[in-house]
Write a protein that holds these residues in place. Sequence first.
Motif, PDB file in Angstrom:
ATOM      1  N   MET A  10       0.713  -1.010   0.096  1.00  0.00           N
ATOM      2  CA  MET A  10       0.111  -0.037   0.078  1.00  0.00           C
ATOM      3  C   MET A  10       1.006   1.371   0.266  1.00  0.00           C
ATOM      4  O   MET A  10       1.954   1.025   0.293  1.00  0.00           O
ATOM      5  CB  MET A  10      -0.877  -0.062   1.178  1.00  0.00           C
ATOM      6  CG  MET A  10      -0.513  -0.281   2.602  1.00  0.00           C
ATOM      7  SD  MET A  10      -1.982  -0.219   3.733  1.00  0.00           S
ATOM      8  CE  MET A  10      -2.510   1.434   3.359  1.00  0.00           C
ATOM      9  N   ARG A  92      -8.340  -0.458   0.380  1.00  0.00           N
ATOM     10  CA  ARG A  92      -8.338   0.770   0.448  1.00  0.00           C
ATOM     11  C   ARG A  92      -9.336   1.693   1.375  1.00  0.00           C
ATOM     12  O   ARG A  92      -9.015   3.045   1.381  1.00  0.00           O
ATOM     13  CB  ARG A  92      -8.611   1.575  -1.118  1.00  0.00           C
ATOM     14  CG  ARG A  92      -7.475   1.771  -1.938  1.00  0.00           C
ATOM     15  CD  ARG A  92      -7.838   2.276  -3.406  1.00  0.00           C
ATOM     16  NE  ARG A  92      -7.007   2.903  -4.125  1.00  0.00           N
ATOM     17  CZ  ARG A  92      -6.113   2.457  -4.900  1.00  0.00           C
ATOM     18  NH1 ARG A  92      -5.837   1.471  -5.206  1.00  0.00           N
ATOM     19  NH2 ARG A  92      -5.524   3.532  -5.689  1.00  0.00           N
ATOM     20  N   TYR A 179      -6.599   9.410  -0.686  1.00  0.00           N
ATOM     21  CA  TYR A 179      -5.616   8.358   0.012  1.00  0.00           C
ATOM     22  C   TYR A 179      -5.513   9.021   1.703  1.00  0.00           C
ATOM     23  O   TYR A 179      -5.875   7.950   2.307  1.00  0.00           O
ATOM     24  CB  TYR A 179      -4.200   8.753  -0.689  1.00  0.00           C
ATOM     25  CG  TYR A 179      -3.438   7.329   0.039  1.00  0.00           C
ATOM     26  CD1 TYR A 179      -3.540   5.980  -0.630  1.00  0.00           C
ATOM     27  CD2 TYR A 179      -2.628   7.671   0.951  1.00  0.00           C
ATOM     28  CE1 TYR A 179      -2.834   5.064   0.024  1.00  0.00           C
ATOM     29  CE2 TYR A 179      -1.769   6.610   1.700  1.00  0.00           C
ATOM     30  CZ  TYR A 179      -2.091   5.294   1.146  1.00  0.00           C
ATOM     31  OH  TYR A 179      -1.380   4.431   1.790  1.00  0.00           O
ATOM     32  N   THR A 183      -7.754   5.866   3.047  1.00  0.00           N
ATOM     33  CA  THR A 183      -6.801   4.695   2.755  1.00  0.00           C
ATOM     34  C   THR A 183      -5.680   4.660   3.738  1.00  0.00           C
ATOM     35  O   THR A 183      -5.394   3.566   4.182  1.00  0.00           O
ATOM     36  CB  THR A 183      -6.082   4.751   1.378  1.00  0.00           C
ATOM     37  OG1 THR A 183      -7.196   4.689   0.338  1.00  0.00           O
ATOM     38  CG2 THR A 183      -5.102   3.312   1.146  1.00  0.00           C
TER      39      THR A 183
END
Length: 221
Positions: A10, A92, A179, A183
């Motif tokens: 990731m 995510r 993000y 995430t």
Amino acid sequence: MATAPTVLIMGPPGAGKGTQAAHLVEEYGLRHLATGDLLRTAVADGTPLGVEAKRFMDAGDLVPDDVIIGLIRELVADLPDDSGILLDGFPRTDAQATALDEMLARLERSVDVVLDIAVPNDVLVRRLSGRWICRTCQTPYNVDTKPPRVPGVCDLDGGELYQRDDDTADSVRNRLEVYVRQTAPVADHYAAQGTLVRVDGAQDFPVVRAAIDAAMQPVTT
Ligand code: ADP
Ligand code: ADP
């Protein structure tokens, strides 16, 4: 330790996930499941999944959880027991991480290591504006840091290189925000499980690769 490790890679867009995934596949024989690549193939093929996903992808938003969880559930269920897995770009969201834990538990597996690649935003923006990808094998190149031998042509299979529709300034800005918001918290889920390894992805390619190899050692020996 696991003979068929389950590995997650990731990091924000441009961190080097696809680049390092190619090394992990070659070195450890892992099966690479990259949700972004799967979705782009669906878009190119014009499947119902691709038609649904395209507008989210172009805007830099996440495709809805139920769509992506359904896609991964089918692929994971079909994997042979002795196959190591590298999940790239999934999970995510917290909901995806919870769904993944459940689907792996059903196969008596769990996530062995999470490679969390960190890179400052200014470097990410520069990398993404210079990214070119092979249309056939998805290998990423970079006009500044990893140019192909022949401009526009993949070194590995001669495929045509292209720039992604979502590597535009607006979409990149949104993807970086998404993000951080949706995430990055997923890393906490794995930190709590003790599987998270942070990797400084702003270093040169071989230095990042060496850090990843060090993180992989406990799950491959
Ligand atoms: P991601 O899959 O995380 O979005 P990529 O692997 O596609 O990232 O890499 C993004 C861009 O940055 C590509 O153009 C790639 O060639 C380049 N890149 C990847 N890792 C590095 C690195 N360590 N140093 C310099 N450029 C890199
Ligand atoms: P990057 O290499 O820039 O990190 P990806 O290729 O992994 O990006 O993903 C591209 C796009 O595909 C994302 O911006 C998102 O729209 C969609 N996508 C990929 N994986 C997921 C996921 N797990 N959940 C929701 N959307 C996803």
